[in-house]
Design an enzyme around this catalytic site. Structure first.
Site, PDB file in Angstrom:
ATOM      1  N   HIS A   1     -72.344  21.270  19.788  1.00  8.67           N
ATOM      2  CA  HIS A   1     -73.779  21.506  19.594  1.00  8.67           C
ATOM      3  C   HIS A   1     -74.385  22.186  20.830  1.00  8.67           C
ATOM      4  CE1 HIS A   1     -73.259  17.768  16.982  1.00  8.67           C
ATOM      5  NE2 HIS A   1     -73.756  18.617  16.124  1.00  8.67           N
TER       6      HIS A   1
ATOM      7  N   GLN B   1     -77.841  16.666   1.363  1.00  4.91           N
ATOM      8  CA  GLN B   1     -76.511  17.270   1.471  1.00  4.91           C
ATOM      9  C   GLN B   1     -75.382  16.244   1.442  1.00  4.91           C
ATOM     10  OE1 GLN B   1     -77.631  18.961   5.393  1.00  4.91           O
ATOM     11  NE2 GLN B   1     -75.517  18.582   5.965  1.00  4.91           N
TER      12      GLN B   1
ATOM     13  N   GLY C   1     -72.594  26.885  13.984  1.00  9.86           N
ATOM     14  CA  GLY C   1     -71.239  26.890  14.523  1.00  9.86           C
ATOM     15  C   GLY C   1     -70.200  27.313  13.502  1.00  9.86           C
TER      16      GLY C   1
END
Ligand code: AMP
Length: 269
Positions: A37, A61, A145
């Site tokens: 992160h 999600q 990412g």
């Protein structure tokens, strides 16, 4: 660094920046921050005037029986890490979705295979939360990412298709010294399973050596020591479609349970 928990406070702060003509960079996360992160924040920092990080474990999600209720948390530690990356505003919402929230953003094709097939509704939850976060933060740039390579592809597609005025930047996957992809979920692993989890990155590394697609997959499978394999596949790096050969840029993708913990990893071939 300012920490805000209300959506109104976030909007008010962003409005003052925008009135001053400042650009906003954004790194969305679910918290329990690690070096992966932080690398995204470092990537964003020089590319924007103001940097926003969000920590929100998005219920949309998560599927039934997944780890929504047990997802690891460390808000104080996370805030300290964000300060060390020179973040301007940390958004930890306690009122994210309006009570009558009724919109879903859904991307087809790139979200269908791999994690989309294994986790029904997962990417629709991701694109819905990210679309709302983009609206709230009014970000000019957002960093995601390559650890979640398919997620990055899905978000790029959403931004292109909806003509959202956000530049999406992908950050390289950050690994532990032994090769394991850093993940907040690694915290769930027992010491014995932590050792077995290394076989995901070892399998992908072996698949990088020469051979046909089928040979590489056989090689990877032979290395994996997992309790349940969701997928081990080689796909086109751009479209995520299956490939018969490695004529165009391709990537190897794996998702597997080690104990109760679902881990994912991927590598360029
Ligand atoms: P998460 O908190 O797991 O939702 O991840 C938030 C962002 O951090 C996503 O864009 C992830 O792809 C990214 N991320 C998570 N782990 C890593 C890693 N090991 N290397 C690079 N980026 C990562």
């Amino acid at each position: 660094m300012e920490i805000v928990t209300s959506t109104a406070a976030l909007r008010a702060r962003v409005a003052t920046w925008k009135a001053d003509g400042l650009t906003v960079g954004f790194v969305p996360t679910m918290g329990f921050l690690h070096r992966g992160h932080l690398s995204l924040m470092a990537l964003a920092r020089p590319r924007c005037d103001r940097l926003v990080v969000s920590i929100f474990v998005n219920p949309l999600q998560f599927g039934v029986g997944e780890d929504l209720d047990t997802y690891p948390r460390d808000h104080q530690g996370d805030a300290q890490k964000c300060r060390s990356e020179d973040v301007d505003l940390l958004y930890v919402p306690d009122d994210f979705y309006p009570a009558d929230f009724s919109t879903r953003v859904s991307v087809s094709e790139v979200s269908a295979p791999l994690c989309g097939a294994a986790r029904t509704g997962h990417f629709e939850g991701v694109t819905t939360v990210v679309a709302r976060l983009f609206g709230l933060t009014r970000c000019d740039l957002a960093v995601f990412g390559e650890k979640d390579y398919q997620q990055l592809a899905v978000i790029r597609r959403m931004v292109r298709d909806l003509a959202l005025p956000v530049q999406v930047v992908g950050g390289p996957l950050v690994r532990d010294e032994d090769g394991l992809a850093l993940s907040s979920r690694n915290a769930y692993l027992s010491p014995a399973n932590r050792l077995r989890a290394r076989t995901l990155s070892q399998a992908l590394a072996a698949m990088g050596e020469a051979g046909s697609v089928a040979e590489r997959i056989r090689r990877g499978r032979a290395i994996l020591d997992v309790d349940r394999l969701d997928y081990l596949e080689i796909r086109d790096a751009q479209t995520l479609e299956p490939v018969d050969d490695l004529a165009r840029p391709a990537r190897a993708f794996v998702a597997a349970f080690v104990g109760e913990t679902r881990l994912i990893d991927n590598v360029a071939l």
